[in-house]
Design a protein around this motif. Structure first.
Motif, PDB file in Angstrom:
ATOM      1  N   LEU A 164       0.808  -1.211   0.000  1.00 15.90           N
ATOM      2  CA  LEU A 164       0.000   0.000   0.000  1.00 15.90           C
ATOM      3  C   LEU A 164       0.848   1.272   0.000  1.00 15.90           C
ATOM      4  O   LEU A 164       0.460   2.281  -0.601  1.00 15.90           O
ATOM      5  N   ASP A 165       1.995   1.239   0.643  1.00 14.85           N
ATOM      6  CA  ASP A 165       2.846   2.430   0.720  1.00 14.85           C
ATOM      7  C   ASP A 165       3.750   2.592  -0.494  1.00 14.85           C
ATOM      8  O   ASP A 165       4.491   3.586  -0.586  1.00 14.85           O
ATOM      9  N   GLU A 166       3.685   1.646  -1.410  1.00 10.91           N
ATOM     10  CA  GLU A 166       4.598   1.686  -2.556  1.00 10.91           C
ATOM     11  C   GLU A 166       3.983   2.377  -3.773  1.00 10.91           C
ATOM     12  O   GLU A 166       4.660   2.579  -4.776  1.00 10.91           O
ATOM     13  N   TYR A 167       2.693   2.711  -3.713  1.00 12.34           N
ATOM     14  CA  TYR A 167       2.080   3.431  -4.828  1.00 12.34           C
ATOM     15  C   TYR A 167       1.152   4.505  -4.282  1.00 12.34           C
ATOM     16  O   TYR A 167       0.691   4.452  -3.133  1.00 12.34           O
ATOM     17  N   ASP A 168       0.867   5.498  -5.127  1.00 11.88           N
ATOM     18  CA  ASP A 168       0.051   6.635  -4.724  1.00 11.88           C
ATOM     19  C   ASP A 168      -1.383   6.536  -5.235  1.00 11.88           C
ATOM     20  O   ASP A 168      -2.292   7.113  -4.627  1.00 11.88           O
ATOM     21  N   VAL A 169      -1.582   5.847  -6.340  1.00  6.27           N
ATOM     22  CA  VAL A 169      -2.897   5.825  -6.988  1.00  6.27           C
ATOM     23  C   VAL A 169      -3.302   4.392  -7.280  1.00  6.27           C
ATOM     24  O   VAL A 169      -2.558   3.626  -7.898  1.00  6.27           O
ATOM     25  N   ASP A 170      -4.499   4.027  -6.811  1.00  3.60           N
ATOM     26  CA  ASP A 170      -5.130   2.756  -7.166  1.00  3.60           C
ATOM     27  C   ASP A 170      -6.623   2.984  -7.070  1.00  3.60           C
ATOM     28  O   ASP A 170      -7.286   2.522  -6.157  1.00  3.60           O
ATOM     29  N   ASP A 171      -7.151   3.712  -8.020  1.00  2.00           N
ATOM     30  CA  ASP A 171      -8.540   4.147  -7.990  1.00  2.00           C
ATOM     31  C   ASP A 171      -9.251   3.614  -9.213  1.00  2.00           C
ATOM     32  O   ASP A 171      -8.912   3.951 -10.342  1.00  2.00           O
ATOM     33  N   GLY A 172     -10.247   2.768  -9.010  1.00  2.00           N
ATOM     34  CA  GLY A 172     -10.954   2.148 -10.120  1.00  2.00           C
ATOM     35  C   GLY A 172     -11.671   3.122 -11.023  1.00  2.00           C
ATOM     36  O   GLY A 172     -12.148   2.747 -12.082  1.00  2.00           O
ATOM     37  N   GLU A 173     -11.771   4.390 -10.631  1.00  4.75           N
ATOM     38  CA  GLU A 173     -12.447   5.355 -11.488  1.00  4.75           C
ATOM     39  C   GLU A 173     -11.449   6.335 -12.106  1.00  4.75           C
ATOM     40  O   GLU A 173     -11.831   7.388 -12.606  1.00  4.75           O
ATOM     41  N   LEU A 226      -7.984   5.662 -29.467  1.00  5.09           N
ATOM     42  CA  LEU A 226      -7.245   4.718 -28.643  1.00  5.09           C
ATOM     43  C   LEU A 226      -7.510   5.010 -27.168  1.00  5.09           C
ATOM     44  O   LEU A 226      -7.861   6.135 -26.796  1.00  5.09           O
ATOM     45  N   ALA A 227      -7.326   4.008 -26.337  1.00  3.98           N
ATOM     46  CA  ALA A 227      -7.439   4.206 -24.895  1.00  3.98           C
ATOM     47  C   ALA A 227      -6.325   5.126 -24.417  1.00  3.98           C
ATOM     48  O   ALA A 227      -5.165   4.976 -24.821  1.00  3.98           O
ATOM     49  N   VAL A 228      -6.674   6.071 -23.569  1.00  2.00           N
ATOM     50  CA  VAL A 228      -5.701   7.003 -22.996  1.00  2.00           C
ATOM     51  C   VAL A 228      -5.683   6.811 -21.490  1.00  2.00           C
ATOM     52  O   VAL A 228      -6.718   6.913 -20.825  1.00  2.00           O
ATOM     53  N   ILE A 229      -4.522   6.503 -20.951  1.00  2.00           N
ATOM     54  CA  ILE A 229      -4.324   6.372 -19.509  1.00  2.00           C
ATOM     55  C   ILE A 229      -3.614   7.638 -19.043  1.00  2.00           C
ATOM     56  O   ILE A 229      -2.466   7.893 -19.416  1.00  2.00           O
ATOM     57  N   SER A 230      -4.305   8.449 -18.244  1.00  2.00           N
ATOM     58  CA  SER A 230      -3.749   9.731 -17.799  1.00  2.00           C
ATOM     59  C   SER A 230      -2.985   9.556 -16.490  1.00  2.00           C
ATOM     60  O   SER A 230      -3.484   8.909 -15.562  1.00  2.00           O
ATOM     61  N   VAL A 231      -1.800  10.140 -16.425  1.00  2.84           N
ATOM     62  CA  VAL A 231      -0.991  10.073 -15.210  1.00  2.84           C
ATOM     63  C   VAL A 231      -0.455  11.456 -14.880  1.00  2.84           C
ATOM     64  O   VAL A 231      -0.314  12.317 -15.753  1.00  2.84           O
ATOM     65  N   GLU A 232      -0.160  11.649 -13.617  1.00  2.90           N
ATOM     66  CA  GLU A 232       0.429  12.895 -13.138  1.00  2.90           C
ATOM     67  C   GLU A 232       1.901  12.673 -12.828  1.00  2.90           C
ATOM     68  O   GLU A 232       2.253  11.685 -12.178  1.00  2.90           O
ATOM     69  N   ALA A 233       2.738  13.566 -13.298  1.00  2.48           N
ATOM     70  CA  ALA A 233       4.181  13.425 -13.115  1.00  2.48           C
ATOM     71  C   ALA A 233       4.519  13.248 -11.642  1.00  2.48           C
ATOM     72  O   ALA A 233       3.921  13.884 -10.766  1.00  2.48           O
ATOM     73  N   THR A 234       5.472  12.361 -11.389  1.00  2.00           N
ATOM     74  CA  THR A 234       6.066  11.999 -10.093  1.00  2.00           C
ATOM     75  C   THR A 234       5.230  11.002  -9.310  1.00  2.00           C
ATOM     76  O   THR A 234       5.742  10.404  -8.355  1.00  2.00           O
ATOM     77  N   LYS A 235       3.988  10.761  -9.688  1.00  2.00           N
ATOM     78  CA  LYS A 235       3.170   9.828  -8.913  1.00  2.00           C
ATOM     79  C   LYS A 235       3.423   8.381  -9.337  1.00  2.00           C
ATOM     80  O   LYS A 235       3.833   8.097 -10.461  1.00  2.00           O
ATOM     81  N   ARG A 236       3.150   7.465  -8.396  1.00  2.00           N
ATOM     82  CA  ARG A 236       3.322   6.031  -8.634  1.00  2.00           C
ATOM     83  C   ARG A 236       1.931   5.396  -8.741  1.00  2.00           C
ATOM     84  O   ARG A 236       1.081   5.605  -7.880  1.00  2.00           O
ATOM     85  N   ILE A 288       3.445  -1.770 -10.555  1.00  2.00           N
ATOM     86  CA  ILE A 288       3.601  -0.386 -10.134  1.00  2.00           C
ATOM     87  C   ILE A 288       4.430   0.333 -11.189  1.00  2.00           C
ATOM     88  O   ILE A 288       5.512  -0.127 -11.583  1.00  2.00           O
ATOM     89  N   VAL A 289       3.887   1.444 -11.680  1.00  2.80           N
ATOM     90  CA  VAL A 289       4.568   2.248 -12.695  1.00  2.80           C
ATOM     91  C   VAL A 289       4.774   3.648 -12.124  1.00  2.80           C
ATOM     92  O   VAL A 289       3.814   4.294 -11.682  1.00  2.80           O
ATOM     93  N   HIS A 290       6.016   4.104 -12.133  1.00  7.11           N
ATOM     94  CA  HIS A 290       6.367   5.433 -11.632  1.00  7.11           C
ATOM     95  C   HIS A 290       6.359   6.413 -12.802  1.00  7.11           C
ATOM     96  O   HIS A 290       7.094   6.217 -13.777  1.00  7.11           O
ATOM     97  N   ALA A 291       5.528   7.441 -12.703  1.00  3.98           N
ATOM     98  CA  ALA A 291       5.468   8.466 -13.760  1.00  3.98           C
ATOM     99  C   ALA A 291       6.625   9.433 -13.569  1.00  3.98           C
ATOM    100  O   ALA A 291       6.463  10.578 -13.136  1.00  3.98           O
ATOM    101  N   TYR A 324       0.776  11.990 -19.927  1.00  8.08           N
ATOM    102  CA  TYR A 324       1.004  12.814 -18.746  1.00  8.08           C
ATOM    103  C   TYR A 324       0.075  14.027 -18.784  1.00  8.08           C
ATOM    104  O   TYR A 324      -0.167  14.598 -19.855  1.00  8.08           O
ATOM    105  N   ILE A 325      -0.449  14.397 -17.643  1.00 14.52           N
ATOM    106  CA  ILE A 325      -1.268  15.605 -17.563  1.00 14.52           C
ATOM    107  C   ILE A 325      -0.415  16.799 -17.997  1.00 14.52           C
ATOM    108  O   ILE A 325       0.703  16.989 -17.521  1.00 14.52           O
ATOM    109  N   GLY A 326      -0.936  17.561 -18.943  1.00 15.31           N
ATOM    110  CA  GLY A 326      -0.202  18.689 -19.504  1.00 15.31           C
ATOM    111  C   GLY A 326       0.383  18.420 -20.876  1.00 15.31           C
ATOM    112  O   GLY A 326       0.809  19.360 -21.562  1.00 15.31           O
ATOM    113  N   ALA A 327       0.395  17.158 -21.306  1.00 19.16           N
ATOM    114  CA  ALA A 327       0.910  16.818 -22.635  1.00 19.16           C
ATOM    115  C   ALA A 327      -0.146  17.111 -23.699  1.00 19.16           C
ATOM    116  O   ALA A 327      -1.350  17.130 -23.424  1.00 19.16           O
ATOM    117  N   LYS A 328       0.295  17.348 -24.923  1.00 15.17           N
ATOM    118  CA  LYS A 328      -0.628  17.585 -26.029  1.00 15.17           C
ATOM    119  C   LYS A 328      -1.424  16.313 -26.322  1.00 15.17           C
ATOM    120  O   LYS A 328      -0.947  15.200 -26.110  1.00 15.17           O
TER     121      LYS A 328
END
Length: 546
Positions: A164-173, A226-236, A288-291, A324-328
């Motif tokens: 649980l402490d090794e990642y920041d985001v695990d939200d099904g939505e 295509l499917a887009v998976i959005s991530v925020e920089a520095t988050k796991r 676990i993927v680190h952005a 990444y959030i902020g990318a074109k």
């Protein structure tokens, strides 16, 4: 038709979501309907859970009681209209009647009827090890409706997850489920894209329900999304990869990002860093993927095995986008070369359980060789010389009516009796495993190494090519009939399956009270089977109930 493809068949015991996907559970309704969909730009008839593809996310937490009311609203006479739901990866310890495989544990649900599946998800593998969480899915168990779209994610969260402490985001939505879904040819129904005659290959890979085909989309002005998976920089991020293919395995990568594997098929593993992995039909991984890369767009690739799908990335095929959030909002231009692919021999269980039995080949109480054969002349498979044919009476009902001998249980020659509280070793030559236990993977098909100390545990494994042998172990602590089958769905239709009758004498005492609605399924199905014509079968014989 199959060539050497049967040598890549898997073993299963039994996703994906997009942002704002519908989530139900642990109590909810699941309506099964027919709709025309075109996720790759080519409409086709389909069978859908909740009217979406993939189906809604069924979610809860460890210890929950799930009560899912399944309503059959299928109407398309070109397609199978009876159905049942199997919950792949849920052990159903004490609730074998709710497992779902048609004519193994239940008769199918007729159109305009409903059935409530009621089961607990807790420390299910009592004598093996309590799973910490599940990344599972649900799917149909009548013929190949699974390949026509009836599938979806089943997620069980663990409040005490050791990572649980090794990642920041695990939200099904928040779009954090990544799944490969292959819509392949089905020899009676339809395909998502035009497919060459005689080919069982799909032309489209779907990630979270979206993808592009090799066909020239002459009716469209733009490429399919295509499917887009959005991530925020520095988050796991914890991503759940779920293989919903009907056929092909996929080589999965995210360009310029490593993945730390922490789970296989609902079982915690020691952390293992890779940059690519093959995922087979029915398998699941949590990674676990680190952005930690520059803000940009990066390709997510899911390349099918060339002999079982249409490989390649032209025009964004077999792909999704990590954005990444902020990318074109443009397609990526990244290139990726894997330097650290998954070697399955490196997977180890976090809890380090010892497999049951002696640490040597043939060291279990029960040893069962599983040898499959393809018969080109008859276009069928067999296991140990017998082609599986669905019985006229569910095996669970046969057992509850007092039939305990393997020689007396139908289908004749395809039922293997296992005594309780015993270690079981399967030596699998080219099929796949599914059902009521996770198992210890002692030897992977493409390896010569035997791991008796700390093998990974999972419920679905590839079994390699001709000459390869997969060795697995499990413990018989869950009475009832359980389906061992190939997870290439049309191979089940061609006879590549058997049933384990685990402790049949103890099944009635082990299974919790069966609801009265269960007893109504077979009489209704015997009276009116809507699929007799399309399956070219005769109606099943009446069932005598206890």
């Amino acid at each position: 038709m199959f060539g050497t493809s049967f040598k890549l068949c898997l073993v299963a015991l039994e996703l994906l979501t997009v942002a704002n996907a519908v989530t139900i559970g642990p109590v909810g309704d699941l309506n099964i309907v027919n709709l025309d969909i075109g996720p790759d730009g080519y409409p086709r008839p389909s069978v859908l859970a909740g009217g979406t593809f993939p189906g809604p996310v069924i979610a809860g937490k460890k210890g929950d009681r799930f009560t899912i009311n399944v309503t059959n609203s299928l109407t398309d006479p070109r397609m199978l209209r009876s159905t049942s739901i199997h919950w792949h990866g849920i052990f159903q310890n004490g609730t074998n009647w709710a497992d779902g495989p048609a004519m193994v544990t239940q008769c199918p649900i007729l159109p305009n009827n409903s059935f409530v599946y009621d089961f607990n998800v807790y420390d299910q593998a009592v004598a093996i090890l309590a799973p910490e969480f599940y990344t599972d899915f649900f799917g149909q168990w009548v013929a190949t409706q699974y390949c026509d779209g009836l599938r979806g994610p089943f997620i069980v969260y663990d409040p005490d997850d050791p990572y649980l402490d090794e990642y920041d985001v695990d939200d099904g939505e928040s779009s954090d489920f990544i799944s490969m879904i292959l819509t392949g040819k089905f020899f009676r129904i339809h395909v998502a894209s035009p497919t060459p005659f005689g080919s069982s290959h799909s032309l489209t890979t779907l990630i979270n329900g979206l993808g592009r085909t090799i066909q020239h989309e002459v009716t469209l002005n733009t490429l399919s999304p295509l499917a887009v998976i959005s991530v925020e920089a520095t988050k796991r991020y914890r991503f759940r990869l779920i293989g919903l293919s009907c056929d092909a395995p996929f080589n999965f990568t995210i360009h310029d990002h490593s993945m730390t594997i922490i789970e296989t098929d609902g079982q915690n593993t020691t952390p293992l860093v890779v940059d690519s992995l093959f995922i087979y039909a029915g398998q699941r991984y949590s990674v676990i993927v680190h952005a930690n890369q520059p803000v940009n767009n990066y390709w997510i690739r899911a390349d099918p095995l060339a002999t079982r799908g249409t490989a390649g990335f032209d025009n964004g095929r077999n792909s999704g986008i990590l954005r990444y959030i902020g990318a074109k909002e443009v397609d990526p231009i990244t290139n990726g070369i894997s330097t650290r692919p998954l070697n399955e021999d490196d997977l180890q269980s976090l809890e380090k359980p010892q497999p049951p039995g002696k640490p040597e080949l043939n060291g279990a109480d029960i040893v069962v060789p599983i040898v499959q054969t393809w018969h080109e002349d008859r276009q069928v498979f067999d296991i140990n010389g017998v082609t599986y044919e669905s019985p006229s009476v569910p095996v669970l009902l046969q057992i509850l009516n007092g039939t305990y001998s393997a020689s007396d249980l139908m289908p004749n020659g395809s039922v293997y009796k296992l005594k309780p509280n015993s270690s079981v070793e399967l030596q699998i030559h080219g099929v796949d495993r599914g059902g009521p236990h996770t198992f210890w993977v002692i030897k992977n098909a493409l390896s010569n190494e035997y791991n008796w100390d700390n093998p990974t545990r999972r419920d679905t494994v590839p079994t390699g090519f001709s000459g390869n042998v997969t060795v697995i172990r499990f413990f018989t602590d869950n009475a009832g009939p359980w389906f061992l089958h190939c997870h290439i769905d049309w191979h089940i239709e061609l006879g590549l399956a058997i049933i384990f009758a685990e402790d049949p004498e103890g099944t009635e005492a082990h299974v919790k009270p069966i609801p009265p609605s269960f007893d109504q399924l077979c009489p209704a199905y015997n009276k009116f089977n809507p699929d007799v014509a399309i399956l070219n079968i005769t109606a099943t014989h009446p069932v005598n109930f206890k």
